[in-house]
Design a protein around this motif. Structure first.
Motif, short mmCIF file in Angstrom:
data_model
loop_
_atom_site.label_atom_id
_atom_site.label_comp_id
_atom_site.label_asym_id
_atom_site.label_seq_id
_atom_site.Cartn_x
_atom_site.Cartn_y
_atom_site.Cartn_z
N ARG A 161 2.00 1.71 -3.51
CA ARG A 161 0.92 1.50 -4.49
C ARG A 161 0.91 2.57 -5.58
O ARG A 161 0.79 2.24 -6.78
CB ARG A 161 -0.42 1.49 -3.76
N ALA A 162 1.03 3.82 -5.22
CA ALA A 162 0.96 4.89 -6.23
C ALA A 162 2.05 4.74 -7.27
O ALA A 162 1.81 4.89 -8.47
CB ALA A 162 1.05 6.25 -5.55
N GLN A 183 0.84 -1.20 0.00
CA GLN A 183 0.00 0.00 0.00
C GLN A 183 0.87 1.25 0.00
O GLN A 183 0.56 2.24 -0.67
CB GLN A 183 -0.92 0.00 1.23
N GLU A 211 1.22 1.70 -9.53
CA GLU A 211 0.14 2.02 -10.48
C GLU A 211 0.63 2.97 -11.57
O GLU A 211 0.24 2.84 -12.74
CB GLU A 211 -1.05 2.61 -9.72
N GLY A 212 1.47 3.93 -11.20
CA GLY A 212 2.03 4.84 -12.19
C GLY A 212 2.86 4.10 -13.22
O GLY A 212 2.78 4.39 -14.43
N GLU A 270 -5.49 -4.26 -9.48
CA GLU A 270 -6.00 -4.11 -8.11
C GLU A 270 -6.15 -5.47 -7.44
O GLU A 270 -5.88 -5.63 -6.25
CB GLU A 270 -7.35 -3.38 -8.12
#
Length: 229
Positions: free
Chosen positions: A13-14, A10, A17-18, A52
């Motif tokens: 995570r950013a 978590q 995802e990027g 996800e």
């Protein structure tokens, strides 16, 4: 109830995802021209939705204290791509080609000097000492009980007749365990194929003649400097 993402993932995570979005943007021409997929934007969203799911499935193997955590964070997103493309009937060899070319293009967005510095650090005595230490830990009963989904591997010293700098023999593979648990065995070889570009773009030559995914007793990674012709 939806499964949760481990706090370590978590936290990252950013960034993960990027990276996925960037890879999918790079893959768009191949998805249109080779895979003959028309709704590429829709495919991209399906992959992000599947990612996800993958995030909730990612095994925790020690976080910052384990060098293999980075391998999971960098590569398990390709499982999401493979799952979605397979559902759309894309042949497995084409999935492997698209994923490998996408990954290479993504790696090459990093400046050459930075990539080659990373390669030198990987081959350095300091990193070899770290790999040797973590390899020994990976084989202990305590570690395997604490992190059953982790890799188990040996550090390989070159002999007098060898021309590599060091090697790693993976006796158990976290990606193989993941694929077996979640039904991704068909697309697992695509993940194995990413290794060569991951090292070559950093100036490292990888030699590997067998893999656990291919039915061998271990994956035999051998590393040396990639010399320009």
């Amino acid at each position: 109830m939806a499964e949760s993402i481990h706090p370590f993932y978590q936290l990252h995570r950013a960034a993960m995802e990027g990276a996925m979005r960037q890879r999918l943007d790079l893959a768009k021409p191949m998805l249109r021209e080779r895979a003959r997929l028309s709704d590429v934007d829709g495919i991209q969203q399906q992959v992000m939705d599947e990612f996800e799911v993958v995030l909730t499935q990612m095994p925790y193997v020690g976080g910052e204290s384990s060098r293999m955590s980075d391998f999971f964070m960098r590569l398990l997103g390709f499982i999401a791509i493979g799952r979605v493309l397979r559902r759309h009937g894309v042949p497995l060899p084409m999935i492997g080609d698209i994923e490998r070319e996408t990954y290479r293009a993504h790696l090459l967005t990093v400046p050459e000097a930075e990539r080659f510095a990373s390669g030198l650090q990987f081959l350095s005595p300091e990193n070899q000492a770290l790999v040797r230490e973590q390899a020994a830990k990976s084989a202990t009963r305590n570690h395997q009980q604490a992190f059953p989904d982790d890799f188990v591997y040996d550090f390989v010293e070159p002999g007098p007749e060898d021309n590599f700098e060091f090697g790693i023999d993976y006796k158990a593979c976290g990606f193989c365990k993941f694929a077996a648990r979640h039904g991704d065995d068909e697309i697992l070889p695509s993940i194995c194929g990413l290794d060569f570009d991951a090292y070559a773009t950093r100036g490292i030559r990888l030699e590997r003649t067998q893999t656990l995914a291919g039915g061998a007793s271990h994956c035999n990674f051998r590393f040396s400097r990639l010399r320009s012709e």
